[in-house]
Design a protein around this motif. Structure first.
Motif, PDB file in Angstrom:
ATOM      1  N   ALA A  20       0.826  -1.184   0.000  1.00 11.90           N
ATOM      2  CA  ALA A  20       0.000   0.000   0.000  1.00 11.90           C
ATOM      3  C   ALA A  20       0.858   1.230   0.000  1.00 11.90           C
ATOM      4  CB  ALA A  20      -0.914   0.001   1.213  1.00 11.90           C
ATOM      5  N   CYS A  27      -9.435   1.786  -4.974  1.00 11.32           N
ATOM      6  CA  CYS A  27     -10.109   2.862  -4.272  1.00 11.32           C
ATOM      7  C   CYS A  27     -10.641   3.847  -5.298  1.00 11.32           C
ATOM      8  CB  CYS A  27      -9.150   3.606  -3.345  1.00 11.32           C
ATOM      9  SG  CYS A  27      -8.723   2.644  -1.905  1.00 11.32           S
ATOM     10  N   SER A  74      -3.556   2.743  -1.554  1.00  6.55           N
ATOM     11  CA  SER A  74      -4.424   1.575  -1.480  1.00  6.55           C
ATOM     12  C   SER A  74      -3.792   0.488  -2.318  1.00  6.55           C
ATOM     13  CB  SER A  74      -5.806   1.897  -2.037  1.00  6.55           C
ATOM     14  OG  SER A  74      -6.418   2.894  -1.270  1.00  6.55           O
ATOM     15  N   THR A  76      -4.393  -3.516  -3.886  1.00  2.68           N
ATOM     16  CA  THR A  76      -5.353  -4.585  -4.146  1.00  2.68           C
ATOM     17  C   THR A  76      -4.642  -5.753  -4.812  1.00  2.68           C
ATOM     18  OG1 THR A  76      -5.975  -3.643  -6.278  1.00  2.68           O
ATOM     19  CG2 THR A  76      -7.321  -3.006  -4.398  1.00  2.68           C
ATOM     20  N   THR A  82      -9.147  -5.916  -1.723  1.00  9.19           N
ATOM     21  CA  THR A  82      -8.352  -4.886  -1.060  1.00  9.19           C
ATOM     22  C   THR A  82      -7.400  -5.548  -0.080  1.00  9.19           C
ATOM     23  OG1 THR A  82     -10.102  -3.245  -1.281  1.00  9.19           O
ATOM     24  CG2 THR A  82      -8.424  -2.824   0.392  1.00  9.19           C
ATOM     25  N   GLN A  85      -4.973  -0.398   3.087  1.00  8.96           N
ATOM     26  CA  GLN A  85      -5.038   1.029   2.818  1.00  8.96           C
ATOM     27  C   GLN A  85      -4.116   1.703   3.819  1.00  8.96           C
ATOM     28  OE1 GLN A  85      -9.283   1.673   3.269  1.00  8.96           O
ATOM     29  NE2 GLN A  85      -9.461   1.831   1.052  1.00  8.96           N
TER      30      GLN A  85
END
Length: 170
Positions: A20, A27, A74, A76, A82, A85
């Motif tokens: 992240a 996001c 963010s 993924t 996800t 974050q």
């Protein structure tokens, strides 16, 4: 794939935060014209390889917004889940993974705790913007920035690390 030392439990949360920190996706982006002045945004995919014993690798989709001082990242998975974050501001970095939030004094502290390798977040913003910001031990290759590609190699201290990013600027 997460490095063995980061698999399971809290290390996997930290690893996701590192990703992240480096970039993420999934996001929602700020609508055009609503981004605070002086901030930047990039999205794409990234990978990090640390030549430790055993070798550690991590890859993720990302979205990075803000500045070295205040921002968010963010991450993924390739299938859209996800991973984490990350939000940071002076004196604090927050890693959110599901319902768990971990706090660190800085983005740099978060990354080093997760990977054992310090990744220069401040310089990363400059590199993505095409600036050859110098960081001791790191060698960025900006030759493909116009094509949305960045590679940076950490040569010192050991272990060496290779960061590769394919991106679009928002």
């Amino acid at each position: 794939m997460l490095p063995p030392r980061l698999q399971g439990g809290r290390r996997s949360v930290l690893a996701a935060g590192v990703a992240a920190l480096l970039l993420a996706a999934g996001c929602a982006q700020l609508p055009s014209g609503t981004r605070p002045q002086g901030t930047d945004a990039w999205s794409g995919r990234m990978s990090l390889r640390i030549d430790s014993q055993p070798v550690q690798t991590f890859s993720a989709l990302f979205e990075l917004r803000g500045s070295p001082e205040t921002g968010e990242l963010s991450l993924t998975s390739p299938i859209g889940s996800t991973l984490a974050q990350l939000h940071w501001s002076p004196g604090e970095a927050l890693l959110k993974n599901g319902s768990e939030t971990r706090r660190y004094e800085s983005v740099d502290a978060l990354i080093e705790a997760a990977t054992g390798a310090a990744i220069p977040v401040g310089a990363l913003f400059g590199w993505l913007a095409g600036r050859d910001d110098r960081v001791p031990g790191w060698r960025p290759d900006l030759g493909q920035i116009a094509n949305g590609r960045l590679q940076a190699t950490r040569e010192a201290p050991s272990p060496t690390a290779d960061l590769r990013i394919v991106f679009e600027r928002s």
